[in-house]
Structure formats: structure tokens, C-alpha cells
Design a protein around this motif. Structure first.
Motif, PDB file in Angstrom:
ATOM      1  N   TYR A 127      38.298  32.707  42.043  1.00 49.86           N
ATOM      2  CA  TYR A 127      39.443  33.111  41.208  1.00 49.86           C
ATOM      3  C   TYR A 127      38.969  33.425  39.791  1.00 49.86           C
ATOM      4  CZ  TYR A 127      39.500  28.449  39.029  1.00 49.86           C
ATOM      5  OH  TYR A 127      39.161  27.315  38.334  1.00 49.86           O
ATOM      6  N   GLN A 206      33.978  28.519  36.777  1.00 50.29           N
ATOM      7  CA  GLN A 206      35.401  28.262  36.441  1.00 50.29           C
ATOM      8  C   GLN A 206      35.618  26.758  36.552  1.00 50.29           C
ATOM      9  OE1 GLN A 206      38.224  29.395  35.327  1.00 50.29           O
ATOM     10  NE2 GLN A 206      38.167  31.623  35.357  1.00 50.29           N
ATOM     11  N   ILE A 220      48.302  26.207  40.866  1.00 47.48           N
ATOM     12  CA  ILE A 220      48.797  26.846  39.654  1.00 47.48           C
ATOM     13  C   ILE A 220      50.319  27.034  39.711  1.00 47.48           C
ATOM     14  CG2 ILE A 220      48.238  29.188  40.415  1.00 47.48           C
ATOM     15  CD1 ILE A 220      47.721  27.917  36.888  1.00 47.48           C
ATOM     16  N   ALA A 273      54.048  41.892  34.017  1.00 50.59           N
ATOM     17  CA  ALA A 273      53.360  43.192  34.091  1.00 50.59           C
ATOM     18  C   ALA A 273      52.000  43.032  34.746  1.00 50.59           C
ATOM     19  CB  ALA A 273      53.187  43.754  32.689  1.00 50.59           C
ATOM     20  N   GLY A 319      52.294  48.289  35.379  1.00 43.30           N
ATOM     21  CA  GLY A 319      51.863  48.937  34.147  1.00 43.30           C
ATOM     22  C   GLY A 319      51.370  47.895  33.174  1.00 43.30           C
ATOM     23  N   THR A 342      46.639  37.522  31.314  1.00 44.16           N
ATOM     24  CA  THR A 342      45.518  38.383  31.651  1.00 44.16           C
ATOM     25  C   THR A 342      44.264  37.511  31.542  1.00 44.16           C
ATOM     26  OG1 THR A 342      45.336  38.995  29.340  1.00 44.16           O
ATOM     27  CG2 THR A 342      46.652  40.452  30.747  1.00 44.16           C
ATOM     28  N   GLY A 351      38.848  41.688  32.690  1.00 44.40           N
ATOM     29  CA  GLY A 351      39.860  40.643  32.480  1.00 44.40           C
ATOM     30  C   GLY A 351      41.085  41.148  31.745  1.00 44.40           C
ATOM     31  N   TYR A 353      43.044  44.839  30.477  1.00 42.87           N
ATOM     32  CA  TYR A 353      43.093  46.301  30.537  1.00 42.87           C
ATOM     33  C   TYR A 353      43.882  46.813  29.342  1.00 42.87           C
ATOM     34  CZ  TYR A 353      40.925  46.250  35.082  1.00 42.87           C
ATOM     35  OH  TYR A 353      40.014  46.083  36.084  1.00 42.87           O
TER      36      TYR A 353
HETATM   37  N1  LIG Z   1      47.041  27.772  32.121  1.00 41.78           N
HETATM   38  C1  LIG Z   1      46.420  27.461  33.194  1.00 41.78           C
HETATM   39  O1  LIG Z   1      46.669  26.422  33.784  1.00 41.78           O
HETATM   40  C2  LIG Z   1      45.446  28.404  33.753  1.00 41.78           C
HETATM   41  C3  LIG Z   1      44.984  28.135  35.005  1.00 41.78           C
HETATM   42  C4  LIG Z   1      44.115  29.027  35.575  1.00 41.78           C
HETATM   43  C5  LIG Z   1      43.713  30.137  34.917  1.00 41.78           C
HETATM   44  N2  LIG Z   1      44.102  30.354  33.655  1.00 41.78           N
HETATM   45  C6  LIG Z   1      43.623  31.537  32.937  1.00 41.78           C
HETATM   46  O2  LIG Z   1      44.559  32.581  33.166  1.00 41.78           O
HETATM   47  C7  LIG Z   1      43.873  33.824  33.208  1.00 41.78           C
HETATM   48  C8  LIG Z   1      44.235  34.585  34.460  1.00 41.78           C
HETATM   49  O3  LIG Z   1      43.668  33.974  35.621  1.00 41.78           O
HETATM   50  P1  LIG Z   1      43.714  34.732  37.023  1.00 41.78           P
HETATM   51  O4  LIG Z   1      43.022  33.864  37.999  1.00 41.78           O
HETATM   52  O5  LIG Z   1      45.089  35.162  37.306  1.00 41.78           O
HETATM   53  O6  LIG Z   1      42.828  35.998  36.703  1.00 41.78           O
HETATM   54  P2  LIG Z   1      42.839  37.409  37.423  1.00 41.78           P
HETATM   55  O7  LIG Z   1      41.745  38.180  36.789  1.00 41.78           O
HETATM   56  O8  LIG Z   1      42.878  37.219  38.873  1.00 41.78           O
HETATM   57  O9  LIG Z   1      44.250  38.053  37.006  1.00 41.78           O
HETATM   58  C9  LIG Z   1      44.550  38.620  35.758  1.00 41.78           C
HETATM   59  C10 LIG Z   1      45.363  39.864  36.045  1.00 41.78           C
HETATM   60  O10 LIG Z   1      45.770  40.443  34.816  1.00 41.78           O
HETATM   61  C11 LIG Z   1      45.829  41.867  35.025  1.00 41.78           C
HETATM   62  N3  LIG Z   1      45.778  42.503  33.710  1.00 41.78           N
HETATM   63  C12 LIG Z   1      44.735  42.554  32.849  1.00 41.78           C
HETATM   64  N4  LIG Z   1      45.072  43.175  31.717  1.00 41.78           N
HETATM   65  C13 LIG Z   1      46.373  43.534  31.849  1.00 41.78           C
HETATM   66  C14 LIG Z   1      47.282  44.181  30.991  1.00 41.78           C
HETATM   67  N5  LIG Z   1      46.939  44.543  29.757  1.00 41.78           N
HETATM   68  N6  LIG Z   1      48.543  44.367  31.437  1.00 41.78           N
HETATM   69  C15 LIG Z   1      48.934  43.970  32.690  1.00 41.78           C
HETATM   70  N7  LIG Z   1      48.087  43.356  33.545  1.00 41.78           N
HETATM   71  C16 LIG Z   1      46.824  43.122  33.121  1.00 41.78           C
HETATM   72  C17 LIG Z   1      44.609  42.147  35.887  1.00 41.78           C
HETATM   73  O11 LIG Z   1      44.737  43.355  36.570  1.00 41.78           O
HETATM   74  C18 LIG Z   1      44.576  40.928  36.794  1.00 41.78           C
HETATM   75  O12 LIG Z   1      45.190  41.178  38.040  1.00 41.78           O
HETATM   76  C19 LIG Z   1      42.399  33.484  33.111  1.00 41.78           C
HETATM   77  O13 LIG Z   1      41.945  33.647  31.781  1.00 41.78           O
HETATM   78  C20 LIG Z   1      42.340  32.063  33.526  1.00 41.78           C
HETATM   79  O14 LIG Z   1      41.214  31.405  33.003  1.00 41.78           O
HETATM   80  C21 LIG Z   1      44.986  29.528  33.067  1.00 41.78           C
END
Ligand SMILES: NC(=O)c1ccc[n+]([C@@H]2O[C@H](COP(=O)([O-])OP(=O)(O)OC[C@H]3O[C@@H](n4cnc5c(N)ncnc54)[C@H](O)[C@@H]3O)[C@@H](O)[C@H]2O)c1
Length: 671
Positions: A127, A206, A220, A273, A319, A342, A351, A353
């Protein structure tokens, strides 16, 4: 394939005969091409490093293979060595083993690499875009071989995916010690990771990816539900409910995909989004997001409609998140709760876009013109913050959701700081998880039924509910709400059908709750009410396991939040109190170099020896962090620690005296 054939293949290690090249599977989600960061002599070193897993007779063929992979993907995954059998959680006896602990670890590794569970399974990423179980398939094969051979007088040592080997140890020691991404602190920038990973000498684990404790998106969903529920309590000063409230965020990926599901469980309308159509499709098909729109006018019309009708639905916008924040501000759509998920811990390699570019344009630009891509990301973050600020000026509660959003936005020069040089928005831990959960010891306790049988999971759900209800009767008022939220969660858990992969469950409990539940499981295994051992563990996103100044420890205000003694001590302490495996990581959640975190796994086998171990280890695993938080003068943690010392013989912790600020100010004035 017969069970014994499968066992032979799992224990095979590096095959005697070179497997054929495997076709690239376009139906699966693959990791983006990584940055071309190595110079020509480093490329030679990367290939030489990769070849050391194989006998010399294979080198002429494999050297070409690996050179091709390095050029095409920026990494050497050794695709041809990916096994042909299906990798997934199975019951313990399906894994070749000589000790139960090793079989349980194989089950957990296999779950992390299951194509139905992992984000980029063929690149061994579970992930978060770069959360790796191993760096390449040779490491997977060798690790499974070692685990299948090990006795309970050996410990397997794994350095960032590389199985260093089996070392003689003793029965009560962990069967496995894992470290991921540990580097000399001055070599911990994003580019250092890119380089070390491309060389094949380090990886980003991670949290639960490289520690083999991932349980699919359920973890999550639970955490996000608790966060959204408590965020709403925070803004509902007069106790108003969730009716007509709107939550806006981004990301429908590995973890972020939980947001719409969690918002719906919490009773809040959500708009999320996502730029990647494949990610949207997966979440929509799964039923985690109700409706999908690519047209802004339609989405605005639909949001108004559902809010007016007091409906609860989740909406995906195909988008960029920047467009949503800007359009909703222009159209005066009231957003109650806002965040971002994101993958900003990994901003330059897929990570985040940037707005103004299509998904494909960005993917091309990030490898072909990294300088331009970097500027586009920063510009987009500045725009995003400007639009978010317009909303928060009208009353939106915006929080950083642990993805390094505020950190990267500040680096981009976005208007995200306040007049005293701090972030103008809180991290969700500062306002919500820290004071409401972590400081009382509530954190993500999880378990996996090693029978792989849903009926065992049902029994564990019932036991966990009964234990929490029993504890509620005598619980102080300060933790009644946390217990109630988790009793509600566990009652609904089966109905929400959150199991993907292993038969696993999560809930938040404090030290007392975790011990009570684990003890009850162990007794039920002894009596045969649960048919096989159960693995207990946790996410690293917890009370004691993680030092992360912008996330888990962001509500620690004695100046120590940039230290990592707590996380390191935690892993050491768990290892000699009975953990079956422990892991310590650099990176995770907010990015390489930004966090040190650790975790454990423990196999409950129904013996009284395990009963003693679980009490000792879980007690330390929570109270280490409570003691540190209490020393930092967090009043909730001081309360929890005093209560713990009253009931635990032998626990004697240094308590802080609280100085009066005025005395200090007067002392300084007189200098
Ligand atoms: N708060 C928490 O408990 C927690 C837990 C796990 C992960 N995280 C963090 O959350 C983040 C996301 O984790 P994930 O596993 O979903 O990652 P991931 O990379 O699978 O998903 C992120 C998504 O965001 C999309 N994205 C990127 N830029 C974008 C934009 N400008 N507009 C719209 N969509 C956009 C990507 O296409 C991707 O699908 C990571 O930084 C992770 O470390 C936080």
C-alpha cells in the motif's frame, strides 16, 4: 496442485532451473516507473547486487534481464522469479513449517502480497505507493524457504526485505526480527531512498507492509471512521449530529479509498476526488463509493440535492482535488470537514498529481521532466491551500490526515503557516487521535484467525465485544465514549463485510482492553472454541510504536517530538517480552526520514506460557507510550498512567511536576 506440491513450491527458494520470463500482466495495478537516479557505475552495482542471489551459471541471462528491468522500471523486481502458485492467506498447515510462529509469519506475508489485497502485487508493494514487503522476488523466495526450515531455536533476520539468514537463538526469543529503511540519519532524504532502493540495499516498509501486519483496507476504515466521528464531535459544540454534513477529501487508493466508506458509516456525506480512473473503478465496484461523476456541474447539483434531502451517500469526483476545492468555494458549497489523502509522503513519484495536467501527462512528466513536475506539484499545492483557506474562513474544519500534506504544502511555499510560524491547521492526531485515543492508550489492536475460517472470526468478534462491554461497567467517564464507539464498531463489523484477504479484525482498545481480549482469545483457543491459533498485532499508527512529529507524536509538546527513543525502545521491549516477530522502520505514512515506527506480531496458541507473554508484552507495548506522553505533561496520559500504576505492581514511572508559567516568565525577566 496437491497440498504437498504446494508446500514444496513454497519451500523451494531459488529454483534449480531458470524460470521462463513472465508476461507483464496489464490487468493488475503496477507501481509507476521509478526515478532514473543511478549513474552508470551505480547501475552496474545494482545489477551485481541483484545477481548475488543466483548461481553464476544464470548470470549471463539474468544480467540482461535485470538491466532491462532497471531501465524500464527504475528497479529490479526479478519478475521472472514470481511464483506460479497463488499467493494468499491460507490455513497454517498449508504452509510448510517446523514451528507455528514461522507458519503464522508465512500466512501474514502471503496476505500482504495477495493480488486481491496488495496495491502493486507484482512489485511486492502492499500500500501507499511504495510500502514494500520485499524489494524483489528472490527475497520473497528465500524468506519463505528459511521460514519453512526454521526451528523454535532460531531467529530469522531480515534487513529491508533481504533475509540475512537464520541465527541460533532460543525458544522465547522472537522468530523474526525485521528492520526496514534504517539508515544513518544524514542519509535519509527522499533521493537517498530512491538511490538505496534502486541499488537493492534498502526499502520503504511503510508500516504494516514491511512488518507483515496488513489486513486490507479494514484497518483504515476503522481509523477513518473514528477520526471522522470525533472530528464531527469537535465541531458540533452543541451536540448536533451528522445530518446534512459534508466531508471533502482526495484519494481512492490503498488507504485513502476508505474515506467514503468511513464517512458513510459515520453518517456524513462525502466527496472524494481521485485522478486515477482505475482506482475509482475499484472502489466503486467494491461498493465503497456510491456514485461517480466526472462533470463538475453534475457533482455540485448532486451534492446540493443530497444535503437538502438529508441523505447519506458517498461521491467520487474523477479529477483533481484542487478543482473541487476551487469550484465548491466559487459555488458557496458549505464543507463541514475537509482533509487530503493523496500520497504526499511520496510527492515526486506518483503520490500527488498536479492540477492542470491529465493523469497521463503527469505520469510522463514525472519521469521525463522531473524538474518541471516538481514545480507543477508545488504550484498545485499552493492553489489547493488557497482554495482550502477560502473554505476555512467560512467555517470548514480542515485537518491534516497524516499524509504530509501540510509539510509538503509548506515546502511549496503555500499559505499554510500562522503568525507564530506553526501550521495553521492541526494534524488529526493533535486535535483528535492524540487527546481522545492515544493518550488514554486506545490504539489499533488487530488479530488474524490462522484457521482462515470466517466462523472463528465470528467467535473472536463476540469475545471482543463481551470483553469491552465488561470493561465498560467499571470504566472511568473519560474513556466511556471510546469504549462505546468500539463496541458499536465490533457489533457492526461483520455486517459491513470488511474482510479482504485474511480473516482479520481491528478495533481500538487501551492496554486493559487489549490484554483482556487477547487473554480471552488464548483461553478460547485452549478450550477449542477457536479452532486454531490467532495472530495479534497492531498498526504502527499507535500510542507507543511511532515517533512521527507531524502525525502520531504531533501532540507532544515538551520539545521531544523529533526524538525517536520511544519507538526504538518499544520494539526492543516487545522483543524480549514475548513477541513472535518485531520490526523497526524508517519512513511510513509521512515519508522517508520523517518517522521511526515499529510493530510486533504475536501468535496466541492457547498455552499458559503465551498467556504470561501476552500480558507482559501488551502491557509494555501500550504503557511505554503512555509513560512518555505523561512525561510530556499530556494530562490525559498522566491520568491513564496514575490509574495504571494503581493497579499494576512493579510499575513505577517518573511523573512530571508541573511548573507555573508565571514563575518561569518572572525568572527570565530578571535575567
Ligand atoms: N491517517 C492515517 O491513518 C493514514 C493511514 C495510512 C496512510 N496514510 C497516508 O495517506 C496517504 C494515502 O495513502 P494511500 O495508501 O491511499 O496511497 P495511494 O497512493 O494508494 O492513494 C493516493 C491516491 O491519491 C490520488 N491522487 C494523487 N494526487 C491527487 C490529486 N491531486 N487529486 C486527486 N487524486 C489524487 C492517487 O491517484 C492515488 O490513487 C499516504 O501518504 C499515506 O502514508 C495515512
Amino acid at each position: 496442485m496437491t497440498p504437498s506440491d504446494l508446500k514444496k513450491l513454497i519451500a523451494e527458494g531459488i529454483p534449480e532451473k531458470l524460470p521462463d520470463v513472465k508476461p507483464y500482466d496489464y490487468n493488475l495495478n503496477h507501481a509507476p516507473k521509478r526515478k532514473d537516479i543511478l549513474n552508470s557505475s551505480e547501475k552496474k552495482l545494482a545489477i551485481k547486487n541483484a545477481l548475488r542471489y543466483f548461481p553464476e551459471k544464470f548470470h549471463p541471462v539474468l544480467a540482461k534481464d535485470f538491466a532491462r528491468e532497471l531501465a524500464a522500471y527504475g528497479r529490479i523486481y526479478m519478475y521472472r522469479f514470481r511464483p506460479d502458485y497463488e499467493i494468499k492467506a491460507r490455513k497454517l498447515d498449508d504452509f510448510p513449517h517446523r514451528t507455528t510462529g514461522a507458519a503464522a509469519i508465512m500466512l501474514m506475508i502471503s496476505n500482504n502480497l495477495d493480488c486481491a489485497v496488495a496495491q502493486h502485487p507484482h512489485e511486492l508493494i502492499t500500500y501507499g505507493g511504495n510500502g514494500a514487503v520485499f524489494q524483489n522476488w528472490a527475497q520473497y523466495r528465500l524468506t519463505m524457504k528459511y521460514l519453512s526450515e526454521m526451528t523454535d531455536e532460531q531467529t530469522l533476520v531480515v534487513y529491508s526485505g533481504h533475509p540475512l539468514g537464520l541465527f541460533p537463538s532460543q525458544k522465547d526469543a522472537p522468530r523474526l526480527v525485521v528492520t526496514n529503511g534504517m539508515v544513518i540519519p544524514n542519509y535519509s532524504s527522499q533521493d537517498h531512498w530512491e538511490k538505496f532502493n534502486a541499488l537493492g540495499v534498502s526499502q520503504y516498509g511503510q508500516m504494516t507492509a514491511g512488518s507483515y501486519m496488513y489486513i486490507g483496507p479494514q484497518g483504515i476504515v476503522h481509523g477513518t471512521t473514528i477520526t471522522i466521528l470525533n472530528a464531527n464531535r469537535l465541531i458540533s459544540k452543541s451536540g448536533e449530529g451528522t445530518n446534512g454534513k459534508l466531508f471533502v477529501s482526495s484519494g481512492l487508493g490503498g488507504m485513502s479509498g476508505a474515506q467514503p466508506k468511513a464517512a458513510s458509516i459515520a453518517g456524513i456525506v462525502s466527496v472524494i476526488a481521485e485522478v486515477n480512473p482505475k482506482a475509482i473503478q475499484a472502489r466503486h465496484q467494491q461498493g465503497w463509493v456510491d456514485e461517480v461523476y466526472a462533470d463538475m456541474k453534475n457533482i455540485i447539483r448532486r451534492v446540493r440535492q443530497v444535503i437538502d434531502a438529508n441523505e447519506v451517500i458517498s461521491i467520487a469526483y474523477e479529477g483533481n482535488i484542487v478543482d473541487i476545492w476551487e469550484a465548491f468555494a466559487d459555488e458557496n458549497i458549505k464543507v463541514d470537514l475537509g482533509s487530503d489523502q493523496t500520497s504526499l509522503h511520496n510527492p515526486w513519484a506518483g503520490g500527488y498529481y498536479p492540477a492542470g495536467y491529465s493523469f497521463e501527462e503527469s505520469n510522463h512528466m514525472m519521469t521525463e521532466n522531473p524538474g518541471k513536475f516538481r514545480e507543477a506539484v508545488y504550484q498545485s499545492l499552493r492553489r489547493q491551500v488557497e482554495a482550502i483557506n477560502r473554505h476555512t474562513n467560512r467555517g470548514t474544519y480542515f485537518f491534516d490526515y497524516g499524509n504530509a500534506f501540510l509539510l509538503e504544502a509548506s515546502r511549496a511555499g503555500a499559505d499554510v503557516m500562522n503568525s507564530i510560524g506553526e501550521f495553521r491547521y492541526p494534524s488529526y492526531v493533535q486535535d483528535i487521535m492524540g487527546p481522545v485515543c492515544f493518550d488514554y492508550g486506545f490504539g489499533p489492536f488487530r488479530w488474524v484467525c490462522c484457521s482462515n475460517d470466517p466462523s472463528d472470526l465470528e467467535v473472536t468478534d463476540r469475545i471482543a465485544k463481551e470483553e469491552l462491554e465488561r470493561l465498560t461497567e467499571k470504566a472511568p467517564d473519560q474513556i466511556k465514549q471510546q469504549l462505546a464507539d468500539n463496541i458499536h464498531w465490533i457489533k457492526e463489523a461483520a455486517k459491513n463485510r470488511l474482510v479482504v484477504g485474511s480473516q482479520a479484525r481491528i478495533l481500538y482498545a487501551d492496554a486493559e482492553g487489549r490484554i483482556a481480549i487477547a487473554e480471552a482469545f488464548n483461553n478460547a483457543i485452549a478450550k477449542g472454541e477457536i479452532s486454531a491459533p490467532v495472530v495479534i498485532g497492531r498498526d504502527h499508527h499507535d500510542v507507543s510504536g511511532t515517533d512521527s512529529p507531524f502525525r502520531e507524536t504531533s501532540n507532544i509538546c515538551d520539545g521531544s517530538k523529533f526524538t525517536s527513543d520511544m519507538a526504538v525502545q518499544n520494539v526492543i521491549g516487545d522483543s524480549f517480552r514475548g513477541a513472535t516477530w518485531v520490526s523497526l522502520h524508517n519512513g511510513g505514512g509521512v515519508g522517508w526520514g520523517e518517522v521511526i515506527n515499529g510493530g510486533f506480531g504475536m501468535v496466541l496458541d492457547g498455552t499458559s506460557d503465551t498467556g504470561n507473554k501476552l500480558r507482559m508484552m501488551l502491557h509494555w507495548d501500550v504503557n511505554n507510550g503512555i509513560a512518555r506522553r505523561s512525561w510530556a505533561r499530556n494530562k490525559e496520559a498522566m491520568f491513564t498512567l496514575k490509574r495504571e500504576m494503581d493497579r499494576t505492581p512493579g510499575l513505577i514511572v517518573t511523573m512530571p511536576y508541573i511548573a507555573d508559567d508565571q514563575i518561569i516568565e518572572e525568572a527570565l525577566e530578571k535575567q
